[in-house]
Design an enzyme around this catalytic site. Structure first.
Site, PDB file in Angstrom:
ATOM      1  CG  ASN A 297      -2.011   1.170   1.423  1.00 35.71           C
ATOM      2  OD1 ASN A 297      -2.541   1.459   0.082  1.00 35.71           O
ATOM      3  ND2 ASN A 297      -2.297   1.886   2.193  1.00 35.71           N
TER       4      ASN A 297
ATOM      5  CB  SER B 282      -4.822   4.055  -8.688  1.00 40.63           C
ATOM      6  OG  SER B 282      -5.443   5.046  -9.208  1.00 40.63           O
TER       7      SER B 282
ATOM      8  CE  LYS C 254      -0.757   3.768  -7.464  1.00 38.72           C
ATOM      9  NZ  LYS C 254      -0.624   2.852  -6.461  1.00 38.72           N
TER      10      LYS C 254
ATOM     11  CE1 TYR D 178      -0.255   7.235  -7.765  1.00 40.18           C
ATOM     12  CE2 TYR D 178      -1.988   7.593  -9.283  1.00 40.18           C
ATOM     13  CZ  TYR D 178      -1.354   7.053  -8.279  1.00 40.18           C
ATOM     14  OH  TYR D 178      -2.193   6.389  -7.171  1.00 40.18           O
TER      15      TYR D 178
END
Length: 198
Positions: free
Chosen positions: A59, A113, A131, A127
């Site tokens: 996480n 995500s 993901k 980012y």
């Protein structure tokens, strides 16, 4: 980073106090997951003090709006190191722990995500790329485990906006969001599913 670390320490202290009347114990081990030596020591501590790992929830993550055209290479590297490499190293160590003890019903849960499943916008591109990598790594690991006749499960949970320290406060003020408890509930649900559910 110091602010985040202080926030986490305070959060664990408050959580520990709130759980005093509950069964079991809570342990906190300090570890910079971007440093493999720290990860190795943390998993060694878990082995020596708790026996090993049966469930891993990856996480840790960071999102920096750094342009691919003229953004800071350091910012891009931070996202790659934490969001992809740290997840991979922790996964490797957890699987090593399971293998050493003959655990064949463990579970790896990657907090991903929605950004890992849709084309990126014109911001937060790296980012989104990290993901997307988690989406591929989760499926790749699942296939590797199947090829080894393992019953260890792998799950990717892909929430949208969550009220944490990650998104800018202004985004939380104008957009609907999930709460951390919603994600925790998803993790509990995943862990409660029968063995044939991936």
């Amino acid at each position: 980073v110091l602010f985040c670390l202080n926030t986490i320490v305070t959060m664990f202290q408050e959580l520990s106090s709130s759980l005093k009347s509950e069964k079991g114990k809570m342990y906190a081990v300090k570890c910079d997951v971007t440093k493999e030596s720290h990860v190795t020591l943390a998993f060694k501590w878990v082995k020596e003090n708790l026996g090993g790992v049966d469930i891993l929830v990856n996480n840790a993550g960071v999102a920096i709006d750094s342009s691919l055209i003229d953004g800071s290479t350091e910012d891009l590297k931070k996202m790659l190191d934490l969001n992809i490499l740290a997840l991979s190293v922790c996964t490797k160590e957890a699987l090593k722990s399971m293998k050493e003890r003959g655990v064949d019903d463990g579970h790896i849960i990657n907090i991903n995500s929605v950004a890992g499943h849709i084309p990126p916008q014109d911001y937060f591109c790296m980012y989104a790329a990290t993901k997307h990598a988690i989406t591929i790594l989760t499926e790749g690991l699942r296939r590797e485990l199947v090829a080894r006749d393992s019953n260890i499960r792998v799950t990717s949970i892909s929430p949208g906006l969550v009220k944490t320290d990650l998104p800018p406060k202004v985004v939380l003020q104008v957009s609907p969001y999930l709460n951390p408890e919603d994600i925790a509930g998803s993790v509990v649900y995943v862990l409660d599913t029968p063995p044939h559910v991936q």
